[in-house]
Write an enzyme that holds these catalytic residues in place. Structure first.
Site, PDB file in Angstrom:
ATOM      1  N   LYS A 170       0.863  -1.186   0.000  1.00  0.00           N
ATOM      2  CA  LYS A 170       0.000   0.000   0.000  1.00  0.00           C
ATOM      3  C   LYS A 170       0.896   1.231   0.000  1.00  0.00           C
ATOM      4  O   LYS A 170       1.557   1.535   0.986  1.00  0.00           O
ATOM      5  CB  LYS A 170      -0.903   0.066   1.237  1.00  0.00           C
ATOM      6  CG  LYS A 170      -1.911   1.218   1.085  1.00  0.00           C
ATOM      7  CD  LYS A 170      -2.438   1.755   2.406  1.00  0.00           C
ATOM      8  CE  LYS A 170      -1.730   2.988   2.883  1.00  0.00           C
ATOM      9  NZ  LYS A 170      -1.830   4.169   2.035  1.00  0.00           N
ATOM     10  N   GLY A 201      -4.865   3.198  -1.527  1.00  0.00           N
ATOM     11  CA  GLY A 201      -5.968   3.554  -0.641  1.00  0.00           C
ATOM     12  C   GLY A 201      -5.510   4.339   0.571  1.00  0.00           C
ATOM     13  O   GLY A 201      -4.325   4.650   0.723  1.00  0.00           O
ATOM     14  N   GLY A 203      -4.886   5.091   4.654  1.00  0.00           N
ATOM     15  CA  GLY A 203      -4.297   4.320   5.749  1.00  0.00           C
ATOM     16  C   GLY A 203      -5.351   3.643   6.612  1.00  0.00           C
ATOM     17  O   GLY A 203      -5.212   2.467   6.973  1.00  0.00           O
ATOM     18  N   GLU A 245      10.094   1.695  10.289  1.00  0.00           N
ATOM     19  CA  GLU A 245      11.099   2.724   9.948  1.00  0.00           C
ATOM     20  C   GLU A 245      10.411   4.065  10.142  1.00  0.00           C
ATOM     21  O   GLU A 245       9.548   4.445   9.353  1.00  0.00           O
ATOM     22  CB  GLU A 245      11.553   2.572   8.493  1.00  0.00           C
ATOM     23  CG  GLU A 245      12.134   1.209   8.146  1.00  0.00           C
ATOM     24  CD  GLU A 245      13.500   0.963   8.769  1.00  0.00           C
ATOM     25  OE1 GLU A 245      14.184   1.952   9.114  1.00  0.00           O
ATOM     26  OE2 GLU A 245      13.869  -0.207   8.931  1.00  0.00           O
ATOM     27  N   CYS A 279      13.636  11.691   6.305  1.00  0.00           N
ATOM     28  CA  CYS A 279      13.637  11.168   7.685  1.00  0.00           C
ATOM     29  C   CYS A 279      15.009  11.292   8.319  1.00  0.00           C
ATOM     30  O   CYS A 279      15.132  11.496   9.516  1.00  0.00           O
ATOM     31  CB  CYS A 279      13.164   9.724   7.694  1.00  0.00           C
ATOM     32  SG  CYS A 279      14.078   8.680   6.551  1.00  0.00           S
ATOM     33  N   GLU A 379       9.920  16.319  15.154  1.00  0.00           N
ATOM     34  CA  GLU A 379      10.255  16.234  13.736  1.00  0.00           C
ATOM     35  C   GLU A 379       9.362  17.226  12.982  1.00  0.00           C
ATOM     36  O   GLU A 379       8.143  17.161  13.076  1.00  0.00           O
ATOM     37  CB  GLU A 379       9.995  14.813  13.225  1.00  0.00           C
ATOM     38  CG  GLU A 379      10.389  14.643  11.789  1.00  0.00           C
ATOM     39  CD  GLU A 379      10.107  13.234  11.271  1.00  0.00           C
ATOM     40  OE1 GLU A 379       8.968  12.772  11.401  1.00  0.00           O
ATOM     41  OE2 GLU A 379      11.033  12.607  10.730  1.00  0.00           O
TER      42      GLU A 379
HETATM   43  P1  NAD Z   1       2.368   8.468   7.719  1.00  0.00           P
HETATM   44  O1  NAD Z   1       2.724   7.699   8.947  1.00  0.00           O
HETATM   45  O2  NAD Z   1       1.312   9.470   7.789  1.00  0.00           O
HETATM   46  O3  NAD Z   1       1.943   7.463   6.546  1.00  0.00           O
HETATM   47  C1  NAD Z   1       2.760   6.390   6.142  1.00  0.00           C
HETATM   48  C2  NAD Z   1       1.882   5.341   5.481  1.00  0.00           C
HETATM   49  O4  NAD Z   1       1.007   4.789   6.468  1.00  0.00           O
HETATM   50  C3  NAD Z   1       0.990   5.878   4.368  1.00  0.00           C
HETATM   51  O5  NAD Z   1       0.907   4.924   3.330  1.00  0.00           O
HETATM   52  C4  NAD Z   1      -0.363   6.015   5.069  1.00  0.00           C
HETATM   53  O6  NAD Z   1      -1.465   5.924   4.204  1.00  0.00           O
HETATM   54  C5  NAD Z   1      -0.330   4.813   6.004  1.00  0.00           C
HETATM   55  N1  NAD Z   1      -1.248   4.900   7.141  1.00  0.00           N
HETATM   56  C6  NAD Z   1      -1.808   6.000   7.689  1.00  0.00           C
HETATM   57  N2  NAD Z   1      -2.602   5.652   8.730  1.00  0.00           N
HETATM   58  C7  NAD Z   1      -2.548   4.307   8.836  1.00  0.00           C
HETATM   59  C8  NAD Z   1      -3.120   3.374   9.733  1.00  0.00           C
HETATM   60  N3  NAD Z   1      -3.951   3.741  10.704  1.00  0.00           N
HETATM   61  N4  NAD Z   1      -2.813   2.058   9.578  1.00  0.00           N
HETATM   62  C9  NAD Z   1      -1.965   1.652   8.598  1.00  0.00           C
HETATM   63  N5  NAD Z   1      -1.389   2.506   7.709  1.00  0.00           N
HETATM   64  C10 NAD Z   1      -1.673   3.816   7.832  1.00  0.00           C
HETATM   65  O7  NAD Z   1       3.747   9.087   7.209  1.00  0.00           O
HETATM   66  P2  NAD Z   1       3.996  10.057   5.963  1.00  0.00           P
HETATM   67  O8  NAD Z   1       3.452  11.398   6.296  1.00  0.00           O
HETATM   68  O9  NAD Z   1       3.557   9.385   4.714  1.00  0.00           O
HETATM   69  O10 NAD Z   1       5.594  10.089   5.928  1.00  0.00           O
HETATM   70  C11 NAD Z   1       6.351  10.925   6.724  1.00  0.00           C
HETATM   71  C12 NAD Z   1       6.930  10.182   7.907  1.00  0.00           C
HETATM   72  O11 NAD Z   1       7.667   9.040   7.462  1.00  0.00           O
HETATM   73  C13 NAD Z   1       7.915  11.012   8.693  1.00  0.00           C
HETATM   74  O12 NAD Z   1       7.700  10.844  10.071  1.00  0.00           O
HETATM   75  C14 NAD Z   1       9.269  10.415   8.294  1.00  0.00           C
HETATM   76  O13 NAD Z   1      10.289  10.630   9.208  1.00  0.00           O
HETATM   77  C15 NAD Z   1       8.928   9.001   8.116  1.00  0.00           C
HETATM   78  N6  NAD Z   1       9.923   8.342   7.273  1.00  0.00           N
HETATM   79  C16 NAD Z   1      10.800   7.452   7.831  1.00  0.00           C
HETATM   80  C17 NAD Z   1      11.763   6.844   7.036  1.00  0.00           C
HETATM   81  C18 NAD Z   1      12.722   5.832   7.605  1.00  0.00           C
HETATM   82  O14 NAD Z   1      13.280   5.052   6.829  1.00  0.00           O
HETATM   83  N7  NAD Z   1      12.965   5.795   8.900  1.00  0.00           N
HETATM   84  C19 NAD Z   1      11.824   7.154   5.691  1.00  0.00           C
HETATM   85  C20 NAD Z   1      10.925   8.071   5.151  1.00  0.00           C
HETATM   86  C21 NAD Z   1       9.971   8.651   5.960  1.00  0.00           C
END
Ligand code: NAD
Length: 472
Positions: A170, A201, A203, A245, A279, A379
């Protein structure tokens, strides 16, 4: 406007059980540029069933077959790299100057690294009277963010395929196009039916259905701490392994004997890469009190290079934030920072004067940031650099470690041994000494709230393996 109206399950494009769609915006123009299906729980059930059935044979594929598949996928990424890079610029706002080499180039390197690793990785070894075999972990659920959307997908799918796992992906609803292009690339590369499945879709619907599915053997998630916690809880309820991650608040520590100008310049470029939506960005810069004013001047001059502009213009270094919500978050945290005593030395809150539309913010350098303040702890995920003064090396170490996160970091010194000693004492998954460059086969992942598990290289492959001991 481009319309993707199907999802990829069982080796072909099929309709979602719902006709609802997600509109994808170009954050520079605020126009809707594409729609993708808003998948459902029912779609996830189908995709997992397909991945489970495909696992029966794919787990026994030979290393040679997996290597050939990865090699064809790499060639597909190379062939379509311009299309991939442009899609990411348009949906994420990543400037094309980095979208080509990083957003599209790095994923190809990662796929290649797994094709190469398969030549030498030891899937079996003997210990005493046992044959220890490393086998495919099983059916994998992969949930990815928008900031490096193809890289995050490839960091999961490439090692999963190399291990003999099957996948339900996803992608982020903010930048789903690359996932569609990637599915096309896999299809053309001949991925066996059901080995890779894509359900776009939200989250709350698709993400939760994946994370909580009892037939999954591993959930691999990249994203924010709050969502990662929820994903981990859902997986734990089924005793499903999860690899998380998550975010970061990394420090670049400039020791007093370092080349100050170089250290500050490289650190500012690092903090503002991809609009600070990285990140592993070094969002805190720690400088000795005696060198603080000089460092601030250098940082402000580098920040001036980051004038907000059209991400499709090759001269642009700073595109818009990826969404209105992301822009709002940056503005809110900047307001809090100023209330808590930070001083703006470059940029600052408010819409940049020459950008009438788009989710733009200014590249901002803040001075007089206290290590405990909100801006030094949270962050931001925007182009905001916090400059913090320290008294001595122990003080610098305390401040560097004064974070709930532990993803990345840097240390600068004329004495490499001193820098390495310092790096060993920082509680974080990666440290760069004097600008040591990113290594795509080194383990990548977090300490503390930055997550569990590792991606990239052999450590990344091991995430997708189970261990069996056969006594002889
Ligand atoms: P997010 O947590 O909002 O979303 C990540 C994914 O999770 C998306 O596909 C989203 O649709 C899905 N999601 C949302 N709610 C969910 C739920 N209840 N259950 C399951 N899935 C759900 O993050 P974002 O805004 O897309 O990305 C930014 C974040 O990602 C930042 O905090 C960044 O630091 C982190 N990040 C970490 C790394 C790493 O490798 N450590 C790399 C890139 C980004």
């Amino acid at each position: 406007m481009e319309i993707f109206d199907q999802i990829y399950i069982g080796g072909g494009w099929v309709d979602s059980s719902s006709s609802e769609v997600i509109e994808v915006e170009n954050p520079a123009t605020e126009e809707i540029v594409r729609t993708v299906p808003a998948g459902t729980r029912e779609d996830v059930l189908k995709a997992v069933a397909s991945a489970k059935s495909a696992f029966e044979s794919w787990q026994f594929s030979t290393v040679g077959e997996r290597k050939e598949l990865l090699t064809r996928i790499s060639a597909g990424i190379a062939r379509r790299s311009d299309e991939l890079a442009t899609a990411i610029s348009v949906e994420v706002g990543s400037p094309v100057r980095i979208a080509g080499p990083i957003q599209a180039g790095l994923p190809k390197t990662v796929v290649d690294s797994y094709a190469t690793l398969l030549d030498s990785f030891e899937f079996e070894h003997k210990v005493g009277n046992s044959l220890v075999v490393r086998e495919a972990a099983g059916v994998v659920g992969a949930i990815t963010p928008w900031n490096y959307p193809l890289h995050q997908i490839v960091c999961k799918v490439a090692p999963a395929l190399a291990a003999g796992c099957t996948v339900v992906l996803k992608p982020s609803e903010l930048a789903p196009t690359v996932a569609y292009l990637f599915a096309d690339i896999l299809h053309e590369a001949g991925v066996p039916a059901g080995v890779f499945n894509l359900v776009s879709g939200h989250g709350a619907a698709v993400g939760e259905a994946i994370a909580g599915h009892p037939d999954l053997d591993l959930v691999s998630f990249t994203g924010s701490v709050n969502v990662g916690k929820r994903v981990g809880e859902l997986a734990a309820a089924n005793i499903t392994r999860s690899a998380l991650e998550l975010g970061g608040k990394s420090a670049s520590v400039v020791l007093p004997d370092a080349d100050l100008a170089k250290a500050v310049k490289v650190s500012v470029h690092n903090a503002f890469l991809n609009g600070g939506q990285t990140c592993m960005a070094w969002t805190r810069m720690l400088v000795h009190a005696d060198q603080y004013d000089e460092a601030i001047e250098i940082a402000a001059s580098v920040a001036a290079l980051y004038q907000p502009g059209d991400p499709l213009d090759p001269a642009t270094r700073l595109g818009p934030m990826s969404s209105a919500a992301q822009r709002g978050r940056v503005e809110t945290l900047l307001g809090v920072a100023l209330d808590e005593g930070a001083r703006v030395v470059a940029g600052g809150p408010g819409r940049p004067a020459d950008q009438a539309r788009g989710h733009y913010v200014s590249a901002t350098v803040l001075a007089d940031v206290r290590p405990d303040s909100t801006i030094a702890q949270e962050e931001v995920f925007g182009p905001v650099l916090s400059m913090i003064a320290y008294d001595d090396e122990e003080d610098a170490l305390r401040i560097a470690n004064n974070s709930a996160y532990g993803l990345a970091g840097a240390v600068w010194s004329a004495d490499e041994r001193r820098a390495i000693d310092f790096a060993r004492r920082v509680r974080t998954g990666q440290m760069d000494v004097n600008g040591g460059r990113f290594n795509p086969i080194a383990p990548f992942g977090g300490y503390k709230k930055s997550g569990t598990g590792r991606e990239l290289g052999a450590a990344g492959l091991e995430e997708f393996l189970e261990t069996k001991a056969i006594q002889l």
